[in-house]
Design an enzyme around this catalytic site. Structure first.
Site, PDB file in Angstrom:
ATOM      1  NE  ARG A 133      73.165   2.969  29.786  1.00  0.00           N
ATOM      2  CZ  ARG A 133      72.503   2.413  28.769  1.00  0.00           C
ATOM      3  NH1 ARG A 133      73.175   1.670  27.908  1.00  0.00           N
ATOM      4  NH2 ARG A 133      71.219   2.587  28.613  1.00  0.00           N
ATOM      5  CD  GLU A 159      73.106  -3.108  35.266  1.00  0.00           C
ATOM      6  OE1 GLU A 159      72.275  -3.987  34.985  1.00  0.00           O
ATOM      7  OE2 GLU A 159      73.443  -2.839  36.436  1.00  0.00           O
ATOM      8  CE1 TYR A 212      76.757   0.809  25.855  1.00  0.00           C
ATOM      9  CE2 TYR A 212      78.380   1.270  27.567  1.00  0.00           C
ATOM     10  CZ  TYR A 212      77.161   0.744  27.180  1.00  0.00           C
ATOM     11  OH  TYR A 212      76.335   0.157  28.109  1.00  0.00           O
ATOM     12  CG  ASP A 258      75.409  -2.335  25.862  1.00  0.00           C
ATOM     13  OD1 ASP A 258      75.599  -2.574  24.657  1.00  0.00           O
ATOM     14  OD2 ASP A 258      74.403  -1.726  26.285  1.00  0.00           O
ATOM     15  CD  GLU A 314      73.391  -5.521  25.554  1.00  0.00           C
ATOM     16  OE1 GLU A 314      74.093  -5.163  26.498  1.00  0.00           O
ATOM     17  OE2 GLU A 314      73.788  -5.514  24.371  1.00  0.00           O
ATOM     18  CG  ASP A 368      77.297  -0.933  30.886  1.00  0.00           C
ATOM     19  OD1 ASP A 368      77.030  -2.114  30.573  1.00  0.00           O
ATOM     20  OD2 ASP A 368      76.452  -0.023  30.863  1.00  0.00           O
ATOM     21  CG  HIS A 416      84.774   2.374  29.096  1.00  0.00           C
ATOM     22  ND1 HIS A 416      83.668   2.418  29.896  1.00  0.00           N
ATOM     23  CD2 HIS A 416      85.171   1.084  29.076  1.00  0.00           C
ATOM     24  CE1 HIS A 416      83.401   1.202  30.353  1.00  0.00           C
ATOM     25  NE2 HIS A 416      84.301   0.379  29.871  1.00  0.00           N
TER      26      HIS A 416
END
Length: 791
Positions: free
Chosen positions: A341, A93, A339, A89, A16, A91, A385
Site C-alpha cells: 500500500r 490504518e 509493502y 503496517d 497484524e 500506513d 515509502h
C-alpha cells in the site's frame, strides 16, 4: 535497540497477522515474543453513530467482539513484557491499530515503541528495531478523522435511503461518488448517437506478378458464423509473408478524405478501384520507448486487472500474502515483496544497486543504462515509502515457482519483471511512414500507412509489450504497387467504453477519489449493494444505482461532487503531513452537511412514488404506461393505477419486454403461467397477477421446481412476539421452525427442538419471559468472557 533495566526478560512485539508474526519471529531471537492482533482490535460499535458531534466529535470505541479473545491474550503478554514494540503496517490504518493497542494494553509510554518497515527481511527488521520511534499522532488523527467522516455520512444518509428508496441500502463518502462515475458513464453510453462514416482501406503488395486477392479474402472471411476472424497477429503474419501491408485513404486532391454516406464513398471508390498506385514518399525516424515506473498500489491493481484478469480485491489479497511471507522450503519463511500500500515510486539506493547488478550479470551490459533510472512520484505521494518491488531480485519467479500458488506466482512475476525493467535501457524502434499515391479522375488520391521495426529490445526483453504495428517490405520511392484488396467500408462512431476494474481504478486515482488502499473495498461494496453489476469484466449501473445517485445528487450535491471529495482527501493528507487541526476539518464539513440532511429528510420523495412517462400504452385499458421503481428495479406500470394494476417488465434501456407464456397452468386458478425475472433470477408467475400471486421456481436448466408445501402449524407460542405461533417451514437446508407473524417477527428455531418445546409448553415452561431465558433453554447461551479489563 531500546533497553530496559526491568527484571522482565522478554519484549512483546505485536503485528497484524500470524503469517507476518511467523516471518518476523525468526529474525528477532529468544528475547522477543511476537504475537498477532488479527487486524483492528477496536472500532466504533456497529450499532448507532457513536460519535458525540456536540462534544467535539468524540468517538466511542469498543473492542470488536471477534477480537476479545485475542486482546485478552495480548493483555496477559503485555503485563509480563519488558518493552512493547508495535510493528503494525506503516500506513494510517497500521498507525491507528498501533495507537488502539497502546490504549488498551496500558504499557507505560516510556516502554512503548513504534517500529515500521516496508519489507519483512532480516536487514529491514534489524534496522527498524535498532531505531524504534513513537506513535505518529498526526497519522492516527488523520485516520480517526476519515473514520468519523465516513461514519457520519454512512450512518446519517443510509437510514434516509431505507425510508425513501429501499431497505438495506448504504451511502458512503467515497463509494457514492464511485457509483456516480459509473452512472454518468452509463448515461453517456445510453444517450450516445452513432454517426455514420465511411473508409476506403486498401491492401498493397510489392509482388507485381502475383494475384493475392482471393487468398486474402479466404483468410479474413470466416467459413461459418461461429468461426472467429483472424487475429491482428495472424493477419500481420500473412501480410509479411506476401510482402503486403494495409493502408488507409488519407487525401483526395488537397482535401482530407471524409465520407458520411454510401454515395460519397462510392464516388471516390469508383475512381480508385482500377487506379495505378506508386510509392510517393518514405519517411523513416527513430522512436524510443522508456520503461514504466515501478509499481505503486494503483498501477499494480490496474496492470493485474489488464494483464492477469485479477479483480482489485484479489490483487491486494495475493500481494498481502507475498508481503507477509511464504514458506520457501529450506530457505524458511520469507517476505517476497515490499509493502503493497504505497503511492511512491521511490526506490532505495540498495534496491537500485541490486537491480543494476542483476541486469549486468544476467541480462547483459547493453541493457544497463549509464545512470540509474529515477521516477517522479505524484504531488501528494509519501516519499518515505518505497515502490512495490521484490525484497531480493535473486529470488527469480522461475526459482521460487514450486513454492507459490498459481496466482501468487503470476503476481510476483509481474512485480519482479516491472522492477527489473524499470532499471533497464529504453527500447529503440525504426518508424517508417509511407505515402502511396494514384492519379485518378477526381484528382490525386493519397494513402498513408506506418510500420515499426524493433531495433533494440531494451527493457522489453523482460517486460514484453504487444505491438499491432505491421512489418513493411523493402521499397523505393516511385516503385509501383499492386492492389491486393480495396473496398468502401461503412462504420459508425462508438460510444464511450465502459469502466473495467482497471480503468475505474485509474479514473478514481486521476480524480483523487479515495486512496489506492481503499479501492478494493469500494469496488466490492458497490457490487454487493447492487448499485452496479459486472458483466464480461465491464461495469453496468443498475436501476437502483441510478435512483440512489439521483437522490443523493439532488439533496447532497457537495458530498457527490468529485472536486469536493478530492478536497476532503487533501485535507486528510494535511492532517497527517502538515498538522492540520482534525476537529476543524470535521466542523467545516458537518455544518453544511447537517443542513442538507435536514432538507433531504423533509423534502425527499419516495422513489416508488415517482413516475416517468414512457412511449407505451397499457395493453389492458389503453392508458399511457409510466416507469416506476420497485424492489427489483425499473418496470412499466399503468398510469391509471390503482384503477388498473397492469404492469410490464422492461430491459436496461427501458424497452418493454413481452411476457412469454409457458406451457404450464396455474395450479390455483388454472390460468397460464408466464416467464418472469426477479431479484433471485427467472421464475414462473400467474398471468392473472395481482389477482393471483402464484409463483413457481425454475432450476438452472429452466425446469419447473415443485411448489413448496404450505407451512405446518404446531400451536407452539413464539417467545419473541408472544402473539405468533411457530410453523414448520421448508428452507434450502431443510425444515425449521418460524413464526407465523413473519416478516414482522423473524424468530427461527432448529426443528430438532420441536418435541421438547411441545413438552415444555404443556408443562407451562414455554414461552419464557425473556429472550435470554429462551436462549438458555435452546442452548444458545455463549460462554461469557470477562471483559471488565477490556473496556
Amino acid at each position: 535497540m531500546a533497553k530496559s533495566s526491568s527484571s522482565k526478560t522478554k519484549s512483546l512485539v505485536i503485528v497484524e497477522s500470524p503469517a507476518k508474526a511467523k516471518t518476523i519471529n525468526k529474525y528477532l531471537g529468544p528475547d522477543f515474543e511476537v504475537k498477532a492482533s488479527m487486524g483492528h482490535v477496536r472500532d466504533l460499535p456497529s450499532k448507532g453513530l457513536n460519535v458525540d458531534i456536540e462534544n467535539g466529535f468524540e468517538p466511542t470505541y469498543e473492542i470488536t467482539a471477534s477480537k476479545k479473545r485475542a486482546v485478552t491474550s495480548l493483555m496477559a503478554a503485555a503485563k509480563k513484557c519488558r518493552d512493547l514494540y508495535l510493528a503494525t503496517d506503516l500506513d494510517r490504518e497500521g498507525e491507528a491499530i498501533a495507537w488502539h493497542l497502546a490504549q488498551i494494553l496500558g504499557v507505560p509510554e516510556a516502554k512503548t515503541y513504534r517500529v515500521i518497515f516496508n519489507a519483512i527481511t532480516r536487514s529491514a527488521i534489524e534496522r527498524a528495531f535498532a531505531e524504534p520511534g513513537k506513535i505518529n499522532m498526526d497519522k492516527v488523527m488523520a485516520q480517526q478523522a476519515r473514520r468519523i467522516l465516513d461514519r457520519i455520512v454512512g450512518y446519517q444518509i443510509s437510514p434516509l435511503l431505507w425510508r425513501k428508496v429501499a431497505n438495506g441500502l448504504s451511502a458512503g463518502r467515497v463509494q457514492s461518488v464511485a457509483v456516480k462515475m459509473i452512472v454518468e458513464k452509463e448515461r453517456e453510453i445510453r444517450n450516445f448517437k452513432p454517426i455514420e462514416y465511411w473508409l476506403i482501406p486498401s491492401v498493397f503488395t510489392t509482388d507485381l506478378q502475383a494475384d493475392y486477392h482471393q487468398q486474402w479474402l479466404d483468410l479474413i472471411t470466416p467459413e461459418t458464423e461461429d468461426d472467429k476472424p483472424p487475429t491482428i497477429a495472424e493477419q500481420s503474419e500473412w501480410l509479411a509473408e506476401h510482402n503486403a501491408f494495409k493502408a488507409e485513404l488519407d487525401r483526395v486532391g488537397n482535401e482530407k478524405f471524409e465520407a458520411s454516406n454510401k454515395q460519397q464513398a462510392e464516388k471516390v471508390f469508383g475512381a480508385l478501384k482500377d487506379a495505378e498506385f506508386k510509392l510517393a514518399d518514405i519517411e523513416t525516424k527513430q522512436s524510443i520507448s522508456h520503461p514504466s515506473a515501478p509499481f505503486i498500489t494503483s498501477t499494480l491493481q490496474q496492470t493485474a486487472a489488464n494483464k492477469l484478469g485479477f479483480a482489485t480485491k484479489r490483487t491486494m489479497r495475493v500481494a498481502q500474502q507475498l508481503y507477509e511471507g511464504l514458506d520457501l522450503g529450506s530457505m524458511g519463511h520469507l517476505g517476497l515483496i515490499t509493502y503493497m500500500r504505497t503511492d511512491s515510486t521511490q526506490l532505495s539506493g540498495e534496491a537500485i544497486s541490486e537491480a543494476r547488478s542483476y541486469i549486468q550479470r544476467h541480462i547483459g551490459p547493453d541493457y544497463l543504462p549509464e545512470k540509474a533510472n529515477v521516477y517522479t512520484s505524484k504531488k501528494n505521494a509519501q516519499q518515505a515509502h518505497e515502490a512495490i518491488r521484490p525484497t531480493d531480485v535473486d529470488f527469480t519467479p522461475a526459482d521460487i515457482k514450486p513454492f507459490l500458488t498459481n496466482e501468487q506466482f503470476k503476481l510476483y512475476d509481474l512485480i519482479w519483471r516491472r522492477f527489473i525493467a524499470c532499471q533497464m535501457t529504453s527500447a529503440r524502434w525504426d518508424i517508417t511512414n509511407l505515402d502511396i499515391a494514384a492519379e485518378t479522375s477526381i484528382g490525386r488520391c493519397s494513402y498513408k500507412t506506418t510500420g515499426r521495426i524493433l531495433v533494440f529490445d531494451g527493457f522489453t526483453k523482460i517486460w514484453t509489450t504487444t505491438s499491432t504495428e505491421q512489418q513493411l517490405p523493402p521499397m523505393k520511392v516511385g516503385q509501383t504497387l499492386a492492389t491486393v484488396d480495396i473496398k468502401a467500408e461503412q462504420h459508425f462512431t462508438k460510444p464511450p467504453a465502459r469502466y473495467t476494474e482497471g480503468s475505474l481504478v485509474k479514473a478514481l486515482e486521476k480524480e483523487g477519489i479515495g486512496r489506492p488502499s481503499t479501492y478494493a473495498a469500494i469496488i466490492s461494496t458497490i457490487q454487493e449493494r447492487r448499485y452496479v453489476e459486472k458483466t464480461d469484466k465491464k461495469f453496468f449501473a443498475t436501476d437502483l444505482g441510478e435512483v440512489v445517485t439521483d437522490k443523493l445528487n439532488e439533496y447532497f450535491p457537495k458530498i457527490m461532487d468529485i472536486a469536493f471529495t478530492r478536497h476532503m482527501e487533501e485535507q486528510l493528507d494535511k492532517i497527517e503531513e502538515h498538522h492540520l487541526d482534525w476537529l476543524g476539518v470535521l466542523k467545516d464539513f458537518y455544518g453544511p452537511f447537517k443542513q442538507s440532511l435536514a432538507t433531504a429528510t423533509k423534502q425527499m420523495k419516495h422513489a416508488k412514488a415517482e413516475v416517468t412517462p414512457s412511449e407505451y400504452k397499457c395493453p389492458k385499458c389503453g392508458q399511457p404506461l409510466v416507469y416506476r421503481f420497485g424492489k427489483n428495479g425499473r418496470f412499466l406500470s399503468c398510469s391509471a393505477y390503482p384503477a388498473c394494476k397492469s404492469t410490464a417488465p422492461c430491459d436496461k434501456e427501458g424497452k418493454m419486454l413481452e411476457e412469454k407464456v409457458s406451457e404450464h397452468k396455474c395450479h390455483v386458478c388454472g390460468k397460464p403461467m408466464v416467464y418472469k425475472n426477479g431479484r433471485f433470477g427467472p421464475f414462473l408467475g400467474c398471468s392473472d397477477y395481482p389477482n393471483c400471486k402464484t409463483i413457481l421456481g425454475l432450476d438452472k436448466d429452466g425446469n419447473v421446481l415443485p411448489p413448496k408445501p404450505p407451512p405446518e402449524p404446531t400451536e407452539i407460542k413464539c417467545y419473541k412476539c408472544k402473539d405468533g405461533r411457530l410453523l414448520i417451514r421448508q428452507g434450502k437446508k431443510g425444515p425449521f421452525l418460524g413464526c407465523d407473524k413473519f416478516p414482522k417477527c423473524r424468530t427461527i428455531i432448529n426443528i430438532k427442538e420441536l418435541d421438547r418445546l411441545k413438552k415444555l409448553q404443556a408443562e407451562g415452561q414455554w414461552p419464557p419471559e425473556t429472550w435470554e431465558e429462551a436462549d438458555q433453554i435452546l442452548g444458545r447461551k455463549k460462554r461469557k468472557i470477562d471483559t471488565k479489563t477490556l473496556r
